[in-house]
Design a protein around this motif. Structure first.
Motif, PDB file in Angstrom:
ATOM      1  N   GLN A   6     -22.645 -59.438  93.951  1.00 50.00           N
ATOM      2  CA  GLN A   6     -23.699 -58.430  94.089  1.00 50.00           C
ATOM      3  C   GLN A   6     -24.993 -59.097  94.496  1.00 50.00           C
ATOM      4  N   LEU A   7     -25.695 -58.473  95.439  1.00 51.01           N
ATOM      5  CA  LEU A   7     -26.993 -58.937  95.911  1.00 51.01           C
ATOM      6  C   LEU A   7     -28.053 -57.953  95.450  1.00 51.01           C
ATOM      7  N   ARG A   8     -29.114 -58.490  94.848  1.00 53.54           N
ATOM      8  CA  ARG A   8     -30.262 -57.667  94.462  1.00 53.54           C
ATOM      9  C   ARG A   8     -31.507 -58.289  95.078  1.00 53.54           C
ATOM     10  N   LEU A   9     -32.320 -57.448  95.685  1.00 57.70           N
ATOM     11  CA  LEU A   9     -33.578 -57.885  96.288  1.00 57.70           C
ATOM     12  C   LEU A   9     -34.689 -57.054  95.675  1.00 57.70           C
ATOM     13  N   ARG A  10     -35.803 -57.708  95.354  1.00 60.83           N
ATOM     14  CA  ARG A  10     -36.920 -57.007  94.718  1.00 60.83           C
ATOM     15  C   ARG A  10     -38.220 -57.605  95.211  1.00 60.83           C
ATOM     16  N   ARG A  11     -39.152 -56.754  95.550  1.00 60.98           N
ATOM     17  CA  ARG A  11     -40.491 -57.193  95.926  1.00 60.98           C
ATOM     18  C   ARG A  11     -41.223 -57.635  94.671  1.00 60.98           C
ATOM     19  N   THR A  12     -41.880 -58.776  94.730  1.00 58.05           N
ATOM     20  CA  THR A  12     -42.721 -59.243  93.628  1.00 58.05           C
ATOM     21  C   THR A  12     -44.167 -59.230  94.101  1.00 58.05           C
ATOM     22  N   PHE A  13     -45.064 -59.630  93.242  1.00 55.57           N
ATOM     23  CA  PHE A  13     -46.487 -59.626  93.580  1.00 55.57           C
ATOM     24  C   PHE A  13     -46.769 -60.410  94.852  1.00 55.57           C
ATOM     25  N   ASP A  14     -46.161 -61.588  94.983  1.00 57.55           N
ATOM     26  CA  ASP A  14     -46.467 -62.446  96.128  1.00 57.55           C
ATOM     27  C   ASP A  14     -45.230 -62.880  96.907  1.00 57.55           C
ATOM     28  N   GLY A  15     -44.110 -62.193  96.705  1.00 52.93           N
ATOM     29  CA  GLY A  15     -42.916 -62.629  97.403  1.00 52.93           C
ATOM     30  C   GLY A  15     -41.740 -61.701  97.209  1.00 52.93           C
ATOM     31  N   VAL A  16     -40.560 -62.282  97.310  1.00 53.57           N
ATOM     32  CA  VAL A  16     -39.306 -61.555  97.158  1.00 53.57           C
ATOM     33  C   VAL A  16     -38.434 -62.308  96.154  1.00 53.57           C
ATOM     34  N   HIS A  17     -37.875 -61.553  95.224  1.00 51.98           N
ATOM     35  CA  HIS A  17     -36.957 -62.087  94.216  1.00 51.98           C
ATOM     36  C   HIS A  17     -35.547 -61.708  94.656  1.00 51.98           C
ATOM     37  N   VAL A  18     -34.722 -62.703  94.906  1.00 55.45           N
ATOM     38  CA  VAL A  18     -33.325 -62.506  95.302  1.00 55.45           C
ATOM     39  C   VAL A  18     -32.458 -62.902  94.111  1.00 55.45           C
ATOM     40  N   VAL A  19     -31.503 -62.039  93.763  1.00 60.18           N
ATOM     41  CA  VAL A  19     -30.538 -62.360  92.715  1.00 60.18           C
ATOM     42  C   VAL A  19     -29.142 -62.195  93.308  1.00 60.18           C
ATOM     43  N   MET A  20     -28.352 -63.242  93.207  1.00 58.82           N
ATOM     44  CA  MET A  20     -26.957 -63.186  93.632  1.00 58.82           C
ATOM     45  C   MET A  20     -26.107 -63.324  92.380  1.00 58.82           C
ATOM     46  N   HIS A  21     -25.308 -62.307  92.102  1.00 59.90           N
ATOM     47  CA  HIS A  21     -24.384 -62.362  90.961  1.00 59.90           C
ATOM     48  C   HIS A  21     -22.978 -62.571  91.505  1.00 59.90           C
ATOM     49  N   ASP A  22     -22.271 -63.543  90.923  1.00 61.58           N
ATOM     50  CA  ASP A  22     -20.864 -63.727  91.274  1.00 61.58           C
ATOM     51  C   ASP A  22     -20.060 -63.928  90.001  1.00 61.58           C
ATOM     52  N   THR A  23     -18.753 -64.046  90.140  1.00 65.61           N
ATOM     53  CA  THR A  23     -17.860 -64.062  88.981  1.00 65.61           C
ATOM     54  C   THR A  23     -17.572 -65.451  88.430  1.00 65.61           C
ATOM     55  N   SER A  24     -18.100 -66.472  89.059  1.00 67.13           N
ATOM     56  CA  SER A  24     -17.873 -67.832  88.572  1.00 67.13           C
ATOM     57  C   SER A  24     -18.904 -68.193  87.510  1.00 67.13           C
ATOM     58  N   THR A  25     -18.458 -68.871  86.465  1.00 63.65           N
ATOM     59  CA  THR A  25     -19.389 -69.328  85.429  1.00 63.65           C
ATOM     60  C   THR A  25     -19.851 -70.763  85.681  1.00 63.65           C
ATOM     61  N   THR A  26     -19.384 -71.356  86.770  1.00 64.25           N
ATOM     62  CA  THR A  26     -19.774 -72.725  87.113  1.00 64.25           C
ATOM     63  C   THR A  26     -21.114 -72.724  87.829  1.00 64.25           C
ATOM     64  N   GLU A  27     -22.053 -73.504  87.316  1.00 61.84           N
ATOM     65  CA  GLU A  27     -23.364 -73.588  87.966  1.00 61.84           C
ATOM     66  C   GLU A  27     -23.253 -74.372  89.265  1.00 61.84           C
ATOM     67  N   PRO A  28     -23.984 -73.945  90.284  1.00 67.93           N
ATOM     68  CA  PRO A  28     -23.976 -74.704  91.544  1.00 67.93           C
ATOM     69  C   PRO A  28     -24.545 -76.107  91.332  1.00 67.93           C
ATOM     70  N   ALA A  29     -24.043 -77.037  92.092  1.00 72.89           N
ATOM     71  CA  ALA A  29     -24.540 -78.412  92.024  1.00 72.89           C
ATOM     72  C   ALA A  29     -24.681 -78.944  93.445  1.00 72.89           C
ATOM     73  N   PRO A  30     -25.720 -79.712  93.684  1.00 71.51           N
ATOM     74  CA  PRO A  30     -25.866 -80.275  95.033  1.00 71.51           C
ATOM     75  C   PRO A  30     -24.723 -81.233  95.344  1.00 71.51           C
ATOM     76  N   ARG A  31     -24.292 -81.187  96.589  1.00 71.08           N
ATOM     77  CA  ARG A  31     -23.262 -82.107  97.061  1.00 71.08           C
ATOM     78  C   ARG A  31     -23.888 -82.996  98.126  1.00 71.08           C
ATOM     79  N   PRO A  32     -23.366 -84.162  98.310  1.00 70.74           N
ATOM     80  CA  PRO A  32     -23.902 -85.014  99.386  1.00 70.74           C
ATOM     81  C   PRO A  32     -23.659 -84.369 100.745  1.00 70.74           C
ATOM     82  N   PHE A  33     -24.634 -84.461 101.593  1.00 75.09           N
ATOM     83  CA  PHE A  33     -24.507 -83.952 102.953  1.00 75.09           C
ATOM     84  C   PHE A  33     -24.064 -85.091 103.851  1.00 75.09           C
ATOM     85  N   ARG A  34     -22.849 -84.966 104.362  1.00 75.41           N
ATOM     86  CA  ARG A  34     -22.274 -86.015 105.215  1.00 75.41           C
ATOM     87  C   ARG A  34     -21.797 -85.381 106.513  1.00 75.41           C
ATOM     88  N   PRO A  35     -22.679 -85.270 107.509  1.00 73.51           N
ATOM     89  CA  PRO A  35     -22.301 -84.615 108.759  1.00 73.51           C
ATOM     90  C   PRO A  35     -21.100 -85.252 109.447  1.00 73.51           C
TER      91      PRO A  35
END
Length: 144
Positions: free
Chosen positions: A79-108
């Motif tokens: 689910q995608l939720r978008l909301r106007r804030t005082f000085d910007g936009v608040h985006v919320v993405m809800h998904d079914t995974s309980t695993t937090e995102p983690a940065p991966r090495p970028f290797r082109p």
């Protein structure tokens, strides 16, 4: 007495300041999420244009990356939720995974991937992840 047009595209303020869309979690839903965000930004820009043109593109890129990550790493709907804030936009993405995102090495040299989470953090004012029993919400605040 004048009758109101049934085709009036004037939006109520709550329609401009909030938008929610649910998706099945299929690959083509990444485009769908981007289109929902773009429609939201068109409506928002009519009421309050962005402070800088690049804010529009940054929001679309972040939504696209979040949706792509939801499709790739979380089973099922999102689910995608978008909301106007005082000085910007608040985006919320809800998904079914309980695993937090983690940065991966970028290797082109070894193929694509690994840059999305870095882009999200670079373009956003604030990023946070809230996990629960039914998945996670990724909250992203972007300038407008």
């Amino acid at each position: 007495m004048a009758a109101e047009s049934r085709w009036d595209r004037t939006l109520a303020s709550e329609e401009i300041t909030n938008r929610t869309a649910s998706f099945a979690g299929e690959l083509h839903n990444v485009t769908g999420a981007r289109l929902v965000a773009e429609e939201f930004l068109y409506d928002l820009a009519r009421a309050a244009p962005p402070a800088a043109p690049e804010h529009w593109d940054d929001i679309l890129l972040v939504v696209t990356e979040l949706a792509a990550n939801a499709v790739q790493y979380a089973p099922g709907p999102f689910q995608l939720r978008l909301r106007r804030t005082f000085d910007g936009v608040h985006v919320v993405m809800h998904d079914t995974s309980t695993t937090e995102p983690a940065p991966r090495p970028f290797r082109p040299s070894k193929g694509g991937g690994g840059i999305g989470w870095h882009l999200i953090h670079t373009l956003s004012d604030q990023v946070s992840v809230v996990t629960g029993e039914r998945g996670k919400d990724i909250h992203v605040f972007l300038p407008w």
